[in-house]
Design a protein around this motif. Structure first.
Motif, PDB file in Angstrom:
ATOM      1  N   TYR A  49       0.820  -1.207   0.000  1.00 28.22           N
ATOM      2  CA  TYR A  49       0.000   0.000   0.000  1.00 28.22           C
ATOM      3  C   TYR A  49       0.857   1.262   0.000  1.00 28.22           C
ATOM      4  N   GLN A  50       0.279   2.317  -0.539  1.00 29.49           N
ATOM      5  CA  GLN A  50       0.966   3.609  -0.584  1.00 29.49           C
ATOM      6  C   GLN A  50       0.577   4.527   0.564  1.00 29.49           C
ATOM      7  N   ASP A  51      -0.662   4.376   1.065  1.00 26.25           N
ATOM      8  CA  ASP A  51      -1.109   5.257   2.146  1.00 26.25           C
ATOM      9  C   ASP A  51      -2.285   4.635   2.879  1.00 26.25           C
ATOM     10  N   MET A  52      -2.756   5.329   3.917  1.00 22.03           N
ATOM     11  CA  MET A  52      -3.829   4.816   4.764  1.00 22.03           C
ATOM     12  C   MET A  52      -5.140   4.674   3.993  1.00 22.03           C
ATOM     13  N   ASN A  53      -5.437   5.591   3.110  1.00 22.33           N
ATOM     14  CA  ASN A  53      -6.681   5.496   2.342  1.00 22.33           C
ATOM     15  C   ASN A  53      -6.707   4.225   1.503  1.00 22.33           C
ATOM     16  N   GLU A  54      -5.573   3.875   0.918  1.00 22.33           N
ATOM     17  CA  GLU A  54      -5.523   2.690   0.062  1.00 22.33           C
ATOM     18  C   GLU A  54      -5.771   1.417   0.863  1.00 22.33           C
ATOM     19  N   GLY A  80      -1.726  -1.968  13.050  1.00 19.51           N
ATOM     20  CA  GLY A  80      -3.043  -2.560  12.879  1.00 19.51           C
ATOM     21  C   GLY A  80      -4.130  -1.845  13.659  1.00 19.51           C
ATOM     22  N   GLY A  81      -3.759  -1.280  14.815  1.00 16.47           N
ATOM     23  CA  GLY A  81      -4.730  -0.523  15.592  1.00 16.47           C
ATOM     24  C   GLY A  81      -5.133   0.758  14.899  1.00 16.47           C
ATOM     25  N   LEU A  82      -4.168   1.422  14.288  1.00 20.67           N
ATOM     26  CA  LEU A  82      -4.460   2.656  13.561  1.00 20.67           C
ATOM     27  C   LEU A  82      -5.351   2.373  12.354  1.00 20.67           C
ATOM     28  N   ILE A  83      -5.067   1.272  11.669  1.00 22.60           N
ATOM     29  CA  ILE A  83      -5.889   0.879  10.519  1.00 22.60           C
ATOM     30  C   ILE A  83      -7.308   0.535  10.973  1.00 22.60           C
ATOM     31  N   ALA A  84      -7.410  -0.198  12.089  1.00 25.81           N
ATOM     32  CA  ALA A  84      -8.732  -0.566  12.606  1.00 25.81           C
ATOM     33  C   ALA A  84      -9.548   0.673  12.947  1.00 25.81           C
ATOM     34  N   TYR A  85      -8.906   1.661  13.546  1.00 23.51           N
ATOM     35  CA  TYR A  85      -9.592   2.910  13.880  1.00 23.51           C
ATOM     36  C   TYR A  85     -10.108   3.603  12.623  1.00 23.51           C
ATOM     37  N   GLU A  86      -9.261   3.735  11.616  1.00 26.88           N
ATOM     38  CA  GLU A  86      -9.669   4.405  10.379  1.00 26.88           C
ATOM     39  C   GLU A  86     -10.761   3.622   9.657  1.00 26.88           C
ATOM     40  N   LEU A  87     -10.699   2.300   9.749  1.00 24.12           N
ATOM     41  CA  LEU A  87     -11.729   1.484   9.112  1.00 24.12           C
ATOM     42  C   LEU A  87     -13.074   1.661   9.814  1.00 24.12           C
ATOM     43  N   CYS A  88     -13.047   1.819  11.137  1.00 22.91           N
ATOM     44  CA  CYS A  88     -14.290   2.114  11.870  1.00 22.91           C
ATOM     45  C   CYS A  88     -14.937   3.385  11.329  1.00 22.91           C
ATOM     46  N   LYS A  89     -14.131   4.417  11.129  1.00 23.09           N
ATOM     47  CA  LYS A  89     -14.647   5.673  10.597  1.00 23.09           C
ATOM     48  C   LYS A  89     -15.251   5.467   9.212  1.00 23.09           C
ATOM     49  N   LYS A  90     -14.585   4.637   8.404  1.00 27.58           N
ATOM     50  CA  LYS A  90     -15.092   4.402   7.048  1.00 27.58           C
ATOM     51  C   LYS A  90     -16.411   3.641   7.072  1.00 27.58           C
ATOM     52  N   MET A  91     -16.547   2.688   7.991  1.00 31.06           N
ATOM     53  CA  MET A  91     -17.802   1.949   8.109  1.00 31.06           C
ATOM     54  C   MET A  91     -18.973   2.907   8.308  1.00 31.06           C
TER      55      MET A  91
END
Length: 242
Positions: A49-54, A80-91
């Motif tokens: 991946y290139q960034d968090m959005n990807e 993985g915790g940071l990704i999980a947090y951002e994914l929660c926001k996306k949900m």
């Protein structure tokens, strides 16, 4: 009762296989779904991946089918915790229901200013840096052939963390949080208490013996806490999706 799904997000350089042994200790009603990042494991042939959005977009597309049919929670360690947090926001932004619970391990809150100088270090300095974290087996660190494969993955993951930009849009989750840390890590209890500001629900902080990779030696105790939280009396589990 609909099934409970626990999505587990590995740390930088890790693959979903690090959680495979957890199936032996999780409550029988919890289905483990390790997250497999591109560029490693069964997805080795794919580009990193290139960034968090990807990465959040990729994981979102891969797990949406489970989300619509199940109660689900997240566990993420370090990156993985940071990704999980951002994914929660996306949900939430996509109109899906939030996780029943999110376990955040060994990661400071998203508004913490992160260093931007590790991922592009020369190879010798970069290897010394990751060696001090004690998360990479010496068998890999001391094998140049393996490091030639592993270093680009690590550099990509560290770049993702270091170039992450926090956005306050939808920053407060409607999800209970358990924040965990290693008592010998440089991430403190006070750091983890700040996660309270990122949820409108309950939160708790738990400390365990060990450094940054405390989950490796404390995984049975951590799984006991997960079981209690998701299916035990007095836990945080949200019954509204049963």
């Amino acid at each position: 009762m609909s099934k409970l799904v626990l999505f587990c997000f590995p740390y930088a350089g890790g693959s979903g296989s690090i959680f495979n042994n957890w199936r032996n200790y999780l409550h029988h009603s919890i289905e483990l779904q390790p997250i497999h990042y591109a560029g490693r494991g069964k997805r080795f042939q794919e580009c990193c991946y290139q960034d968090m959005n990807e990465i959040t977009n990729d994981i979102f597309e891969n797990i949406t089918g489970y989300i619509n049919k199940s109660n689900y929670s997240f566990f993420g360690h370090s990156m993985g915790g940071l990704i999980a947090y951002e994914l929660c926001k996306k949900m939430v932004s996509e109109g899906l229901h939030s996780p029943a619970h999110i376990f955040l391990s060994g990661i400071k809150p998203p508004n913490h200013v992160r260093e931007k100088k590790v991922h592009n270090l020369p190879e010798k300095e970069f290897k010394e840096k990751i060696g001090k974290l004690n998360g990479t087996p010496k068998e890999i660190l001391n094998n140049q052939e393996l490091m030639d494969i592993y270093l680009p993955i690590l550099r990509s993951d560290f770049k993702l963390i270091e170039e992450y930009e926090f956005s306050r849009e939808g920053y407060k989750l409607n999800t209970s949080i358990t924040a965990m840390y290693g008592k010998q890590d440089d991430i403190t209890e006070e750091d983890m208490k700040k996660w309270t500001d990122f949820t409108s629900k309950d939160s708790q902080v738990r400390g365990y013996p060990g450094g940054h990779f405390f989950i490796n030696e404390n995984y049975i105790d951590i799984i006991d806490l997960i079981n209690l939280t998701l299916v035990g009396r007095g836990g945080f589990y949200d019954q509204s999706y049963i």
